[in-house]
Scaffold this motif. Sequence first.
Motif, PDB file in Angstrom:
ATOM      1  N   GLY A  24       3.495  -8.403  13.085  1.00 18.33           N
ATOM      2  CA  GLY A  24       2.761  -7.292  12.473  1.00 18.33           C
ATOM      3  C   GLY A  24       1.788  -7.769  11.405  1.00 18.33           C
ATOM      4  N   ILE A  25       2.227  -8.717  10.584  1.00 16.34           N
ATOM      5  CA  ILE A  25       1.346  -9.272   9.546  1.00 16.34           C
ATOM      6  C   ILE A  25       0.145  -9.973  10.181  1.00 16.34           C
ATOM      7  N   GLN A  26       0.390 -10.716  11.253  1.00 14.29           N
ATOM      8  CA  GLN A  26      -0.691 -11.429  11.931  1.00 14.29           C
ATOM      9  C   GLN A  26      -1.707 -10.462  12.546  1.00 14.29           C
ATOM     10  N   ILE A  27      -1.215  -9.384  13.146  1.00 17.62           N
ATOM     11  CA  ILE A  27      -2.129  -8.419  13.767  1.00 17.62           C
ATOM     12  C   ILE A  27      -2.976  -7.724  12.700  1.00 17.62           C
ATOM     13  N   LEU A  28      -2.355  -7.304  11.608  1.00 18.77           N
ATOM     14  CA  LEU A  28      -3.092  -6.597  10.553  1.00 18.77           C
ATOM     15  C   LEU A  28      -4.106  -7.516   9.862  1.00 18.77           C
ATOM     16  N   SER A  29      -3.674  -8.731   9.512  1.00 21.94           N
ATOM     17  CA  SER A  29      -4.603  -9.661   8.853  1.00 21.94           C
ATOM     18  C   SER A  29      -5.709 -10.078   9.815  1.00 21.94           C
ATOM     19  N   GLY A  30      -5.374 -10.223  11.104  1.00 27.24           N
ATOM     20  CA  GLY A  30      -6.394 -10.571  12.093  1.00 27.24           C
ATOM     21  C   GLY A  30      -7.423  -9.473  12.270  1.00 27.24           C
ATOM     22  N   LEU A  31      -6.969  -8.217  12.270  1.00 28.79           N
ATOM     23  CA  LEU A  31      -7.917  -7.093  12.362  1.00 28.79           C
ATOM     24  C   LEU A  31      -8.887  -7.098  11.184  1.00 28.79           C
ATOM     25  N   LEU A  61      -6.702 -13.205   2.894  1.00 27.79           N
ATOM     26  CA  LEU A  61      -6.439 -12.824   4.290  1.00 27.79           C
ATOM     27  C   LEU A  61      -6.454 -14.035   5.203  1.00 27.79           C
ATOM     28  N   ARG A  62      -7.446 -14.916   5.003  1.00 28.82           N
ATOM     29  CA  ARG A  62      -7.547 -16.108   5.843  1.00 28.82           C
ATOM     30  C   ARG A  62      -6.331 -17.019   5.637  1.00 28.82           C
ATOM     31  N   SER A  63      -5.943 -17.218   4.379  1.00 30.94           N
ATOM     32  CA  SER A  63      -4.792 -18.076   4.093  1.00 30.94           C
ATOM     33  C   SER A  63      -3.508 -17.474   4.653  1.00 30.94           C
ATOM     34  N   THR A  64      -3.366 -16.157   4.540  1.00 30.86           N
ATOM     35  CA  THR A  64      -2.175 -15.489   5.062  1.00 30.86           C
ATOM     36  C   THR A  64      -2.110 -15.598   6.580  1.00 30.86           C
ATOM     37  N   HIS A  65      -3.248 -15.413   7.228  1.00 29.82           N
ATOM     38  CA  HIS A  65      -3.293 -15.486   8.690  1.00 29.82           C
ATOM     39  C   HIS A  65      -2.990 -16.907   9.173  1.00 29.82           C
ATOM     40  N   MET A  66      -3.519 -17.890   8.485  1.00 30.49           N
ATOM     41  CA  MET A  66      -3.305 -19.282   8.877  1.00 30.49           C
ATOM     42  C   MET A  66      -1.855 -19.699   8.616  1.00 30.49           C
ATOM     43  N   ALA A  67      -1.323 -19.316   7.450  1.00 25.21           N
ATOM     44  CA  ALA A  67       0.070 -19.643   7.144  1.00 25.21           C
ATOM     45  C   ALA A  67       1.014 -18.852   8.043  1.00 25.21           C
ATOM     46  N   GLY A  68       0.628 -17.607   8.363  1.00 19.29           N
ATOM     47  CA  GLY A  68       1.460 -16.786   9.234  1.00 19.29           C
ATOM     48  C   GLY A  68       1.610 -17.381  10.618  1.00 19.29           C
ATOM     49  N   ALA A  69       0.571 -18.044  11.109  1.00 22.02           N
ATOM     50  CA  ALA A  69       0.660 -18.690  12.428  1.00 22.02           C
ATOM     51  C   ALA A  69       1.704 -19.800  12.408  1.00 22.02           C
ATOM     52  N   SER A  70       1.697 -20.617  11.356  1.00 20.41           N
ATOM     53  CA  SER A  70       2.698 -21.691  11.241  1.00 20.41           C
ATOM     54  C   SER A  70       4.099 -21.113  11.103  1.00 20.41           C
ATOM     55  N   LEU A  71       4.233 -20.070  10.284  1.00 20.24           N
ATOM     56  CA  LEU A  71       5.541 -19.432  10.109  1.00 20.24           C
ATOM     57  C   LEU A  71       6.026 -18.823  11.419  1.00 20.24           C
ATOM     58  N   LEU A 105       2.672 -16.738  25.920  1.00 19.97           N
ATOM     59  CA  LEU A 105       1.576 -15.916  25.401  1.00 19.97           C
ATOM     60  C   LEU A 105       1.233 -16.315  23.968  1.00 19.97           C
ATOM     61  N   SER A 106       2.256 -16.592  23.176  1.00 22.70           N
ATOM     62  CA  SER A 106       2.021 -16.995  21.782  1.00 22.70           C
ATOM     63  C   SER A 106       1.299 -18.331  21.702  1.00 22.70           C
ATOM     64  N   LEU A 163     -10.238 -12.746  23.784  1.00 24.99           N
ATOM     65  CA  LEU A 163      -8.865 -13.002  24.221  1.00 24.99           C
ATOM     66  C   LEU A 163      -7.921 -13.103  23.027  1.00 24.99           C
ATOM     67  N   HIS A 164      -8.367 -13.763  21.974  1.00 27.20           N
ATOM     68  CA  HIS A 164      -7.532 -13.901  20.783  1.00 27.20           C
ATOM     69  C   HIS A 164      -7.298 -12.537  20.128  1.00 27.20           C
ATOM     70  N   PHE A 165      -8.236 -11.636  20.259  1.00 28.40           N
ATOM     71  CA  PHE A 165      -8.110 -10.297  19.684  1.00 28.40           C
ATOM     72  C   PHE A 165      -7.166  -9.420  20.513  1.00 28.40           C
ATOM     73  N   LEU A 166      -7.223  -9.535  21.839  1.00 33.70           N
ATOM     74  CA  LEU A 166      -6.481  -8.618  22.708  1.00 33.70           C
ATOM     75  C   LEU A 166      -5.039  -9.067  22.984  1.00 33.70           C
ATOM     76  N   LEU A 167      -4.821 -10.372  23.149  1.00 32.68           N
ATOM     77  CA  LEU A 167      -3.503 -10.848  23.561  1.00 32.68           C
ATOM     78  C   LEU A 167      -2.377 -10.519  22.572  1.00 32.68           C
ATOM     79  N   PRO A 168      -2.622 -10.497  21.248  1.00 29.88           N
ATOM     80  CA  PRO A 168      -1.521 -10.096  20.353  1.00 29.88           C
ATOM     81  C   PRO A 168      -0.954  -8.714  20.653  1.00 29.88           C
ATOM     82  N   PHE A 169      -1.781  -7.802  21.152  1.00 31.14           N
ATOM     83  CA  PHE A 169      -1.275  -6.477  21.506  1.00 31.14           C
ATOM     84  C   PHE A 169      -0.418  -6.549  22.778  1.00 31.14           C
TER      85      PHE A 169
END
Length: 371
Positions: A24-31, A61-71, A105-106, A163-169
């Motif tokens: 959820g955090i990744q989708i929101l920060s990515g949007l 937002l960028r740092s959260t999204h990047m760190a969220g991917a590793s987490l 998918l991830s 693709l990066h935008f749609l696949l998380p959904f």
Amino acid sequence: MKYPCPPNLNIWWNMGSMLFVTLGIQILSGLMLSMNYTADSALATSSMNYILRDANYGWALRSTHMAGASLFFALIYIHVGRGVYYGSYMKMPHVWYSGVTLYLLSMGVGFLGYVLPWGVMSYWGLTVITNMMTVFPGGARALEWFQGGFSISTLTLKRVFVLHFLLPFVILGMSVVHVILLHNKGSSNPLGLDTTELVVPFHPYYTSKDLVGFVFMLVGLAALALTFPKITADPLQWQAINKMKTPAVIKPEWYFLYAYAILRSVPHKAGGLALMFAAILGIALLPTLAKWSKTQSMKISPIGEALFFVWVANFVFLGIIGSQEPAGAWILAGQVGTFVHLFCMLSIPIVNKKWEDLVFYEDGDYSFLGV
């Protein structure tokens, strides 16, 4: 809220809910990031600089999204490791197969996201991965279609972004399916026993437990994003692309290094690709290899437990190999690591079954023990 759960679930069962929150955090920060990102090879770097320097809290937002991917991937590997150690795949093979699908998918979303900053590693990483398509019949035509031409260009970047935008959904929807399948049979437990007659409701016993996990997860994410935002990033990701100069070492993010090491362990492109997919998809065979077992947890199988920890240590070893230049002893080390990875993964359920036969004195083939 009334979902019946085994009463003895430990902290390793928190990873699934933590993954859902992280998604959820990744989708929101990515949007939020997508509102300021421009998928154009000439403007992508400028838009990234705008996000980091001018957009309100864009750097956060960028740092959260990047760190969220590793987490997210760290939680995935812990989640898979727990499933293997406690034999969750034996009780719920359909849940296991949906989980493997989610992992694939991830991996796709993670790789596509690595391309979007459009740095040196983005370009050359995309070049390496997309050229794998040429191994398959008709792959050259498919590669040309995906790239939008004979080489990587703005059209390629636009397709990567979409693709990066749609696949998380898609992952979000598949996660719901994963949970529904889990609720059909109920959760496994650390002892691998049937607890049908001894259950507790999910609320308040595990809602409170999950909330504690969320707090620690969010604290870790904040620390990683706000204090060490570039700890997992390659410095070359911040350099402008030079299509005339290939980096000495092309490598992905840490969570793909084990697969990349296996890919490079064989000098033949098709052979390396086959081994990489075997290493990734091999976990899908575990329910089939263990379908005759009566117990789940590896706690009763010391040999299987030892193989599991060798498998985990070798996973880290392959990650180190994948970050090195493929030359000299690193090539041999990658080949050894690949063999150990595949051997342990396929041997664990078989060894567990043999040990189970021995412990419970059932008719079985004990020739492997010399008796």
